[in-house]
Design an enzyme around this catalytic site. Structure first.
Site, short mmCIF file in Angstrom:
data_model
loop_
_atom_site.label_atom_id
_atom_site.label_comp_id
_atom_site.label_asym_id
_atom_site.label_seq_id
_atom_site.Cartn_x
_atom_site.Cartn_y
_atom_site.Cartn_z
N HIS A 153 -40.99 13.84 19.38
CA HIS A 153 -41.24 15.28 19.50
C HIS A 153 -40.87 16.03 18.23
O HIS A 153 -41.12 17.23 18.12
CB HIS A 153 -40.54 15.87 20.74
CG HIS A 153 -39.08 16.11 20.61
ND1 HIS A 153 -38.12 15.21 21.04
CD2 HIS A 153 -38.39 17.17 20.11
CE1 HIS A 153 -36.92 15.71 20.82
NE2 HIS A 153 -37.05 16.89 20.25
N ASP B 55 -39.33 8.58 23.59
CA ASP B 55 -39.24 9.67 22.61
C ASP B 55 -38.64 9.10 21.33
O ASP B 55 -37.48 9.32 21.00
CB ASP B 55 -38.40 10.82 23.16
CG ASP B 55 -38.52 12.08 22.30
OD1 ASP B 55 -39.31 12.07 21.34
OD2 ASP B 55 -37.81 13.06 22.60
N SER C 195 -32.24 17.72 17.45
CA SER C 195 -33.25 16.73 17.85
C SER C 195 -33.50 15.67 16.79
O SER C 195 -33.56 15.95 15.60
CB SER C 195 -34.58 17.44 18.12
OG SER C 195 -34.72 17.76 19.47
#
Length: 256
Positions: A64, A108, A202
């Site tokens: 992502h 992910d 992230s």
């Protein structure tokens, strides 16, 4: 529930307004400048994420965090001085799902081949992949340039680090409805709250015993709340895929 990516223009604008606080990641402190030699900053003038150097020409991050026109900064501590860092471009990117249709709880992960190798230095060094999965209760290290306050985010500009625990997956299932019975993720945090990965962290590493065990994936809208851990992609489950891609087998498939 949110992916922990950050609008990097906001991050850069707020660097000079970071507060000094013991509640600094959230609940952490400024990292030792030599502690995060594998940490990299992915930035395209609009969004920012983290990643981890795993050898001289490969970076591991979250899918992502994939973005166009990205530059990869290595050896950075203070983001306002990032132009002094080593800068690389992605030559190739590899995903577990070709259409990047990942779910919050699975796959992910993104592997990036740099356009040219980097040399190990005082501020740059790769991090080892895990040799075995971490045990529940393990104390692990998180780091990044993410928000140090939440829900009203303040961004520090310099790397922050903190310790968290590997928690039973059942804790995450209790905290977030709809999770599957099993997942290729790690549940990490402090049950009492006050410490955790947050907006802007992230793609960064979860480090246990000097190895990269997790990738920051997603958590609650408000960071570091009691009984609201963060989900980390479980790197151990993908080591065969990672090593196959690096070895040149670009047709390698991820575990189901």
């Amino acid at each position: 529930m949110v992916l922990i990516k950050v609008l990097a223009n906001l991050l850069v604008l707020q660097l000079s307004y970071a507060q000094k606080s013991s509640e600094l990641v959230v609940g952490g402190d400024e990292c030792n400048i030599n502690e995060h030699r594998s940490l990299v900053f992915l930035y395209n003038n609009s969004f920012g994420c983290s990643g981890t150097l795993i050898n001289q020409q490969w970076v591991l991050s979250a899918v992502h965090c994939d973005m166009e026109n990205v530059r990869i900064y290595l050896g950075v501590h203070n983001l306002t001085l990032r132009n002094n860092a080593e800068i690389r471009l992605p030559e190739e990117r590899f995903f577990c799902l070709s259409n990047k249709n990942y779910t919050k709880w699975d796959k992910d992960i993104m592997l990036i081949k740099l356009d040219r190798p980097v040399k190990t230095s005082t501020y740059i060094a790769p991090l080892s992949l895990p040799s075995s999965p971490p045990r529940v209760g393990s104390v692990c290290r998180i780091m990044g340039w993410g928000a140090i306050t939440s829900p009203n985010e303040t961004f520090p500009g310099v790397t922050h680090c903190a310790n968290i625990n590997i928690l039973p997956y059942s804790v995450c299932r209790a905290a977030y409805k709809g999770l599957p019975a099993q997942s290729r993720t790690l549940c990490g945090g402090i049950l009492e709250g006050g410490i955790g990965s947050c907006m802007g962290d992230s793609g960064g590493p979860l480090i246990c015993n000097g190895e990269m065990h997790g990738i920051v994936a997603w958590g609650d809208d408000t960071c570091a709340q009691p009984h609201k851990p963060v989900h980390y992609t479980k790197v151990y489950d993908y080591t065969d895929w990672i090593q196959s891609i690096i070895a040149g087998n670009t047709a390698a498939t991820c575990p189901p």
